[in-house]
Scaffold this active site. Sequence first.
Site, PDB file in Angstrom:
ATOM      1  N   GLU A  51      31.744  65.019   9.806  1.00 17.28           N
ATOM      2  CA  GLU A  51      33.085  64.515   9.505  1.00 17.28           C
ATOM      3  C   GLU A  51      33.273  64.567   8.003  1.00 17.28           C
ATOM      4  O   GLU A  51      32.493  63.999   7.244  1.00 17.28           O
ATOM      5  CB  GLU A  51      33.244  63.068   9.971  1.00 17.28           C
ATOM      6  CG  GLU A  51      33.229  62.910  11.473  1.00 17.28           C
ATOM      7  CD  GLU A  51      33.313  61.445  11.884  1.00 17.28           C
ATOM      8  OE1 GLU A  51      33.266  61.192  13.090  1.00 17.28           O
ATOM      9  OE2 GLU A  51      33.404  60.572  10.991  1.00 17.28           O
ATOM     10  N   ASP A  62      38.789  50.853   6.171  1.00 14.69           N
ATOM     11  CA  ASP A  62      37.476  51.076   5.572  1.00 14.69           C
ATOM     12  C   ASP A  62      36.997  49.891   4.763  1.00 14.69           C
ATOM     13  O   ASP A  62      37.772  49.216   4.092  1.00 14.69           O
ATOM     14  CB  ASP A  62      37.513  52.329   4.682  1.00 14.69           C
ATOM     15  CG  ASP A  62      37.492  53.597   5.503  1.00 14.69           C
ATOM     16  OD1 ASP A  62      36.541  53.753   6.294  1.00 14.69           O
ATOM     17  OD2 ASP A  62      38.426  54.416   5.387  1.00 14.69           O
TER      18      ASP A  62
END
Lengths: 275, 403
Positions: A51, A62
């Site tokens: 990724e 995040d």
Amino acid sequence: MGRTRIEGAFAEARRENRAVLVAYLMAGDPDLETSYAALCALRDNGADIIELGAPFTDPMADGAAIQKAGLRALANGTKLTDVIALAARFRKDDQTTPLILMGYANPVHSMGYETFADAAATAGIDGSIIVDLPPEEDAPLRELYTRHGLSVIRLATPTTDEHRAAKVSEGASGFIYFVAVTGVTGAGSADPAAIAGQVAMVKRVSGLPVCVGFGVKSGAQAAEMAKIADGVVVGSAFVEKAGDAHATGRFKAAAPAMGALARELRVAIDSVRKA
Amino acid sequence: MDLRNTWDRWPDANGRFGEFGGRYVAETLMPLVLELEAEYRKARQDPAFAAEMQDLWTHYVGRPSPLYFAERLTEHFGGAKIYFKRDELNHTGAHKINNCLGQVLLARRMGKKRIIAETGAGQHGVATATICARFGLECVVFMGETDVERQKPNVFRMRLLGAKIVPVSSGTGTLKDAMNEALRDWVTNVETTFYCIGTAAGPHPYPEIVRDFQSVIGREARAQILEREGRLPDAVMACIGGGSNAIGLFHPFIDDEGVRLIGVEAAGYGIETGMHAAALNGGRPGILHGNRTYLLQTEDGQIIDAHSISAGLDYPGIGPEHAFLRDMGRAEYLSCTDDEALEAFQLCTRLEGIIPALEPAHAIARVGEVAKDLGKNGLMILNLCGRGDKDVFSVAKALGVDV
Ligand SMILES: Cc1ncc(COP(=O)(O)O)c(C=O)c1O
């Protein structure tokens, strides 16, 4: 259309009775050259799927590690076009390792969905995970992806019940990314026993392989997750290696450190034999 | 075209105002925003919910707020008659409490015991902390570090009210970063927590919920002006941060085709400098904080930090319904610089004996031009959405005065 690279990666792992290792890195952190070296090191040390994080100023899902990684990448000028170019460079010598772009909607929206899908496919990117594009909002992208043979990888989470899993599966392809904890990346780790039933449910409903991520940092944790899922995703732990390289100024140390971690995870995951 | 039928359609079933709005959230939050929407629809049908809110509006918040003829300001500009809708007289000193009260009552219905909020100027944080104190709920307020510094009185008020303040250092430490952090908290504490968003932005159904709760401003103003003047105003005006006080004033007038709806964005040092908070006048459509709307952003789709002397307007986006109203040509959006707002702040204070917050000072700075444009027979309402007590120290600093 033939088998996609992502399908290929899962087919190979099944043949070898093992789970896949999905590794995440932030493109451009600490710089693009290091990211290229890291991509190769991850691949060479057993990552089945990579990724490629695209930086965004406001990454609302995040935790601190990936937030900071994104800001470092932005600080040295990394643009979405650079992330795509990095993928193209890797793809020149590697026709098999799937590359998935992971990021947030706005940079992609800003480039234009059509331009992005076209550029991503041309670069040899295999699909994307856009965190803030749930199934309700990704229809325009989905149509373009179908045309370009790109996979729409969706997220399932501990808040996903069976009804919602059906919605998440609509138009999804490649695999489902099961977020093991309610929380941001890099936060607490999940208890595999607590999510095993839900992972199985998502697999049944979607008919796709399911990879589990969030909070997996060590070989031991990865092995536990490999028992209950088709794949294990590790992100923040890799990103922290890039962070160390940035802090010490020794950028060249990043790729070997990420490679060593990938190797450790690979060995641990392979210790779990899958039926 | 029958506007009434047209405007009532929005937001549509997908939470969209035309091309704007939507639910651009992480999958973890999708079941939560869908549940919130369902619960809100139920609450809206429930007379007991409306009655509880009405009772607290009347006896706790102090509604209706007066509609006041700003006679000296009107004389000063020599144009249309200017009325102030005095939402600065609400308990806690701004319009924010209208919405907090509604959302916290909703949270109680949903059995949530922990309330989180983001705040810029601290007004939404204070209002949330206040309602949480009133109902004995845990309250956590996310506030950018920069704002913690420039809005100290409000930080102390929130602490007195029992709220926990979480200073946010990521990004530039202003409102957008506080909102990111609140969303991260919500993703983490999905079971227990209700996110009380302070402006008409965020994922659907928030823009609709906040608009509905704030629409009490426009409903009252409409009835009050009809009673006082026997007719509708020619224009209504409000400042725009995320757009909640403005949409609250505008919404009950949207179907009145003759009423101009005028929003005023913060132009900071000037739009041409790039240091501003005018998403409509200086941005382009994008996706942030759960909705598609106009945003300040780079060519590459990275969010640009806003700048405004007013912490409450310092946000790089705007609620999606405003984006829609502007593209449909139903509302107009002007802008006002830091310096102009400072001047208007002093003008209003001297002429009317009302110290406005820096946020509505932005609207006051543009009111003269509109009043002149409408002429002597014109009639307008400006939303005085907050009082300036919280701003006196930062105004002193900007004016170079040591207090
Ligand atoms: C007094 C006042 N007015 C206006 C605003 C801006 O918000 P909105 O545009 O949502 O009304 C704030 C925000 O803190 C405020 O405190």
